[in-house]
Motif scaffolding. Sequence first.
Motif, PDB file in Angstrom:
ATOM      1  N   UNK A   1      52.359  34.033  41.833  1.00  0.00           N
ATOM      2  CA  UNK A   1      51.174  33.680  42.632  1.00  0.00           C
ATOM      3  C   UNK A   1      50.283  34.894  42.886  1.00  0.00           C
ATOM      4  N   UNK A   2      49.130  34.623  43.450  1.00  0.00           N
ATOM      5  CA  UNK A   2      48.178  35.637  43.928  1.00  0.00           C
ATOM      6  C   UNK A   2      47.721  36.599  42.847  1.00  0.00           C
ATOM      7  N   UNK A   3      47.692  36.097  41.614  1.00  0.00           N
ATOM      8  CA  UNK A   3      47.182  36.944  40.536  1.00  0.00           C
ATOM      9  C   UNK A   3      45.709  37.247  40.754  1.00  0.00           C
ATOM     10  N   UNK A   4      45.055  36.441  41.586  1.00  0.00           N
ATOM     11  CA  UNK A   4      43.642  36.663  41.893  1.00  0.00           C
ATOM     12  C   UNK A   4      43.437  37.804  42.870  1.00  0.00           C
ATOM     13  N   UNK A   5      44.511  38.226  43.545  1.00  0.00           N
ATOM     14  CA  UNK A   5      44.304  39.211  44.602  1.00  0.00           C
ATOM     15  C   UNK A   5      44.818  40.588  44.244  1.00  0.00           C
ATOM     16  N   UNK A   6      44.950  40.889  42.948  1.00  0.00           N
ATOM     17  CA  UNK A   6      45.603  42.135  42.591  1.00  0.00           C
ATOM     18  C   UNK A   6      45.118  42.711  41.268  1.00  0.00           C
ATOM     19  N   UNK A   7      45.218  44.037  41.152  1.00  0.00           N
ATOM     20  CA  UNK A   7      44.956  44.689  39.866  1.00  0.00           C
ATOM     21  C   UNK A   7      46.297  44.961  39.186  1.00  0.00           C
ATOM     22  N   UNK A   8      47.351  44.332  39.706  1.00  0.00           N
ATOM     23  CA  UNK A   8      48.690  44.548  39.158  1.00  0.00           C
ATOM     24  C   UNK A   8      49.170  43.338  38.353  1.00  0.00           C
ATOM     25  N   UNK A   9      48.213  42.634  37.761  1.00  0.00           N
ATOM     26  CA  UNK A   9      48.538  41.411  37.033  1.00  0.00           C
ATOM     27  C   UNK A   9      49.506  41.614  35.878  1.00  0.00           C
ATOM     28  N   UNK A  10      49.621  42.873  35.431  1.00  0.00           N
ATOM     29  CA  UNK A  10      50.524  43.172  34.327  1.00  0.00           C
ATOM     30  C   UNK A  10      51.986  42.908  34.683  1.00  0.00           C
ATOM     31  N   UNK A  11      52.262  42.797  35.986  1.00  0.00           N
ATOM     32  CA  UNK A  11      53.650  42.616  36.403  1.00  0.00           C
ATOM     33  C   UNK A  11      54.247  41.322  35.843  1.00  0.00           C
ATOM     34  N   UNK A  12      53.394  40.354  35.574  1.00  0.00           N
ATOM     35  CA  UNK A  12      53.898  39.111  35.000  1.00  0.00           C
ATOM     36  C   UNK A  12      54.569  39.365  33.648  1.00  0.00           C
TER      37      UNK A  12
ATOM     38  N   UNK B   1      46.561  26.301  40.942  1.00  0.00           N
ATOM     39  CA  UNK B   1      47.806  26.562  40.211  1.00  0.00           C
ATOM     40  C   UNK B   1      47.510  26.210  38.766  1.00  0.00           C
ATOM     41  N   UNK B   2      47.680  27.198  37.887  1.00  0.00           N
ATOM     42  CA  UNK B   2      47.242  26.998  36.508  1.00  0.00           C
ATOM     43  C   UNK B   2      48.421  27.019  35.555  1.00  0.00           C
ATOM     44  N   UNK B   3      48.261  26.346  34.418  1.00  0.00           N
ATOM     45  CA  UNK B   3      49.329  26.411  33.427  1.00  0.00           C
ATOM     46  C   UNK B   3      49.460  27.837  32.925  1.00  0.00           C
ATOM     47  N   UNK B   4      50.650  28.207  32.538  1.00  0.00           N
ATOM     48  CA  UNK B   4      50.808  29.545  31.982  1.00  0.00           C
ATOM     49  C   UNK B   4      50.737  29.450  30.465  1.00  0.00           C
ATOM     50  N   UNK B   5      49.635  29.908  29.918  1.00  0.00           N
ATOM     51  CA  UNK B   5      49.477  29.916  28.467  1.00  0.00           C
ATOM     52  C   UNK B   5      49.300  31.366  28.036  1.00  0.00           C
ATOM     53  N   UNK B   6      50.273  31.875  27.251  1.00  0.00           N
ATOM     54  CA  UNK B   6      50.292  33.298  26.933  1.00  0.00           C
ATOM     55  C   UNK B   6      48.993  33.866  26.389  1.00  0.00           C
ATOM     56  N   UNK B   7      48.369  33.166  25.414  1.00  0.00           N
ATOM     57  CA  UNK B   7      47.160  33.744  24.819  1.00  0.00           C
ATOM     58  C   UNK B   7      46.016  33.773  25.839  1.00  0.00           C
ATOM     59  N   UNK B   8      45.862  32.675  26.573  1.00  0.00           N
ATOM     60  CA  UNK B   8      44.800  32.628  27.579  1.00  0.00           C
ATOM     61  C   UNK B   8      45.045  33.684  28.652  1.00  0.00           C
ATOM     62  N   UNK B   9      46.302  33.834  29.046  1.00  0.00           N
ATOM     63  CA  UNK B   9      46.638  34.825  30.057  1.00  0.00           C
ATOM     64  C   UNK B   9      46.337  36.228  29.558  1.00  0.00           C
ATOM     65  N   UNK B  10      46.798  36.530  28.338  1.00  0.00           N
ATOM     66  CA  UNK B  10      46.612  37.873  27.780  1.00  0.00           C
ATOM     67  C   UNK B  10      45.125  38.191  27.610  1.00  0.00           C
ATOM     68  N   UNK B  11      44.352  37.220  27.132  1.00  0.00           N
ATOM     69  CA  UNK B  11      42.912  37.428  26.973  1.00  0.00           C
ATOM     70  C   UNK B  11      42.250  37.712  28.320  1.00  0.00           C
ATOM     71  N   UNK B  12      42.651  36.924  29.320  1.00  0.00           N
ATOM     72  CA  UNK B  12      42.047  37.114  30.641  1.00  0.00           C
ATOM     73  C   UNK B  12      42.433  38.451  31.242  1.00  0.00           C
ATOM     74  N   UNK B  13      43.660  38.865  30.959  1.00  0.00           N
ATOM     75  CA  UNK B  13      44.158  40.122  31.514  1.00  0.00           C
ATOM     76  C   UNK B  13      43.306  41.313  31.052  1.00  0.00           C
ATOM     77  N   UNK B  14      42.839  41.263  29.818  1.00  0.00           N
ATOM     78  CA  UNK B  14      42.030  42.383  29.310  1.00  0.00           C
ATOM     79  C   UNK B  14      40.547  42.016  29.237  1.00  0.00           C
ATOM     80  N   UNK B  15      40.198  40.856  29.828  1.00  0.00           N
ATOM     81  CA  UNK B  15      38.816  40.403  29.877  1.00  0.00           C
ATOM     82  C   UNK B  15      38.215  40.203  28.493  1.00  0.00           C
ATOM     83  N   UNK B  16      38.893  39.428  27.685  1.00  0.00           N
ATOM     84  CA  UNK B  16      38.326  39.082  26.367  1.00  0.00           C
ATOM     85  C   UNK B  16      37.723  37.698  26.424  1.00  0.00           C
TER      86      UNK B  16
END
Length: 310
Positions: free
Chosen positions: A261-272, A295-310
């Motif tokens: 949770x709270x991935x919106x409130x942190x710059x530590x999203x890499x912890x996932x 609450x969002x589905x966990x989709x690896x590619x979408x997550x990874x893209x969002x993590x690096x802002x692609x």
Amino acid sequence: MAEELSNKGWLSKLKEGLKRTSNKITEGLESILVKKKLDKEMLEEIEDLLLSTDLGVPTTKSLIHVLEKNRFNQEVTSEEIKSFLAEEIAKSLSPYSSSLSIDKTFCPHVVLVVGVNGSGKTTTIGKLACFWRNQGKNIRLVAGDTFRAAAVEQLKVWGDRLNIPVETSKNGADPAGLAHEALQKSINAKDDLLMIDTAGRLHNKEDLMAELSKIIRVLKKLDPEAPHSSILVLDATIGQNALAQAETFKKIAGITGLIVTKLDGTAKGGVLVALAEKFQLPIHAIGVGEGIEDLKPFEPQAFANSLVDL
Ligand SMILES: Nc1nc2c(ncn2[C@@H]2O[C@H](COP(=O)(O)OP(=O)(O)O)[C@@H](O)[C@H]2O)c(=O)[nH]1
Ligand SMILES: [Mg+2]
């Protein structure tokens, strides 16, 4: 749950949610990549940047290693590095994407939700209940955090809002007794799903361990396979500390999956990424806000893209 949890615009919400982490990566890369050829110094700076998002040492080392192998001494742009990172992170996360589905052979499917106070358990239960309620499932909730009156109230609010029964007991009552009673009711009512909220007083590990194992023991008296899922809810804002919490709860409750949770409130999203790789547990969903839709589905590619802002 992957497609089912999706709702219109969830990708942009995910990107927006992960902004703090992705901005850090974007700004960091742009300042590192002023020189164009990838050299040792730049690799070290990228390594520090990735560590600062709590990707963790093993994941970061392996990313840097592959980056060095493929691009060393070549001209790179920050966009190229981002694509590379997204691709590698998505690859490493792909085994852990697993939706949480209700198994119809269990009647009800019992989900035990654990995690420290404040990690987002009750909110996540509300969000999941809303989602399954919309799928027409019969759900019952158990306010197993019997020591905090506010926690019981909070679950009741969700229940009232969604028109779902919430089982409660007197303040301070034994949560195992409550869970047992609730499961019996749920069996009689032929519910599809029983979700049990629990306390998370981690400062007294022995008590918590005794409490959770007692809940599990009494559930098994009614259904030897219950709980069918034990979900650990982890707050991403605590970064690497989430790893220690996962270790503890794994011992206490035999976790079958994670919700971060709270991935919106942190710059530590890499912890996932660090969590998935270390514990090799499915990640059922991610929280990117306080609202019922967050609450969002966990989709690896979408997550990874969002993590690096692609
Ligand atoms: N920003 C944000 N806040 C969240 C998220 N999930 C839960 N919260 C908030 O975190 C706080 C604690 O949540 P709660 O469900 O009560 O935690 P619990 O003690 O584990 O049951 C509440 O204020 C929630 O609204 C999330 O994904 N993002
Ligand atoms: Mg709670």
